[in-house]
Motif scaffolding. Structure first.
Motif: not given
Length: 291
Positions: A229-254
């Motif tokens: 998918h060469p036209d799709v831009q992507w970034t890495t987000e490294l988060v300290g802590g638990s995966a569920p908390q990181a993804l739930v926080r990200r869901s607030e804007s995703a």
């Protein structure tokens, strides 16, 4: 002669949550040029000693429900001209009905909560059981879904290097391409500090090295999907802590959060891992469970 493409199945019961799910599913079917199949479970409830005048013939109830379902489908057709919309009023329980449909579906879409169950629960029993057992990807739409006010749509995906995570990444890039969105690859990490029981000593680890290794794992995990998918831009987000908390926080804007059904951790006998369960229960955006 080409066969009919597999449909996107929406489990519908008339609740506000399932109406949100229907809108999402219809838009997705239109984007994918896929048939939309609206499924409603018709379960007979027997009441002992009904009062006089309260008995309604079963066939009359079924006919009324079928007409209502067809009216819903017609509304979708008017909103999405050219979209092939089917309806199915299925006898039996909702979970069994949707799981049966999932065997032939490319995607199942559900509201987080239906008409039944306890009002305080964030995730209803139908959504919980279907996401646990369905073999195709399942998208669960929150009952209070609100569009995000942002210029660029975002699809977040949990990355941990597992096989189901790889499938989730591919699904996330497919969705991002259709939505003209960017992908945020989320990896949660923590320093593996180990303290001896008596507190006399502590093994120290290089946080910078751990973060570099995490970034490399994400890059390697995403490489194949990014190349496809060469036209799709992507970034890495490294988060300290638990995966569920990181993804739930990200869901607030995703606009969508994508997770594999099971990651590296947990008990191998579980069909749905702790991360996906937590995200399903608490995310504010639609959540896709991929296996």
């Amino acid at each position: 002669m080409s066969s009919q493409p597999s449909p996107i199945v929406i489990g519908y019961d008339g609740s506000p949550s399932s109406q949100n799910a229907l809108r999402w599913a219809a838009a997705e079917a239109a984007r994918q040029l896929a048939p939309l199949r609206i499924v409603e479970a018709f379960e007979l409830v027997i009441v002992s000693r009904p009062s006089p005048g309260q008995v309604v013939p079963l066939e009359a109830v079924r006919t009324a429900r079928q007409k209502g379902l067809e009216a819903v489908a017609e509304g979708v057709r008017l909103q999405h001209p050219g979209l092939h919309v089917e309806t199915s009023l299925v006898s039996g329980g909702a979970v069994a009905s949707v799981l049966d449909e999932a065997e032939r579906a490319r995607l199942v879409v559900l509201g987080s909560r239906g008409l039944g169950g306890w009002s305080g629960l964030l995730l209803g029993s139908v959504a919980a059981q279907v996401t646990t057992h369905a073999q195709c990807p399942v998208v669960v739409i929150p009952h209070d879904l609100r569009p995000h006010a942002q210029e660029e749509p975002t699809v977040a995906v949990g990355v941990d290097g597992s096989k189901t995570s790889a499938k989730a990444i591919e699904f996330a890039f497919d969705q991002a391409e259709a939505l003209h969105a960017k992908v945020v690859a989320v990896y949660a990490w923590s320093s593996p500090f180990l303290t001896y029981a008596d507190g006399a000593s502590m093994l120290q680890f290089d946080d910078e090295k751990i973060e570099d290794e995490a970034r490399l794992l994400v890059a390697e995990s995403v490489a194949g999907a990014a190349a496809d998918h060469p036209d799709v831009q992507w970034t890495t987000e490294l988060v300290g802590g638990s995966a569920p908390q990181a993804l739930v926080r990200r869901s607030e804007s995703a606009d969508l959060v994508v997770v594999g059904s099971r990651g590296r951790g947990g008990f191998t006998g579980l069909l749905l891992g702790s991360v996906s369960q937590s995200v399903l229960h608490h995310a504010q955006s639609p959540v896709a469970i991929v296996r």
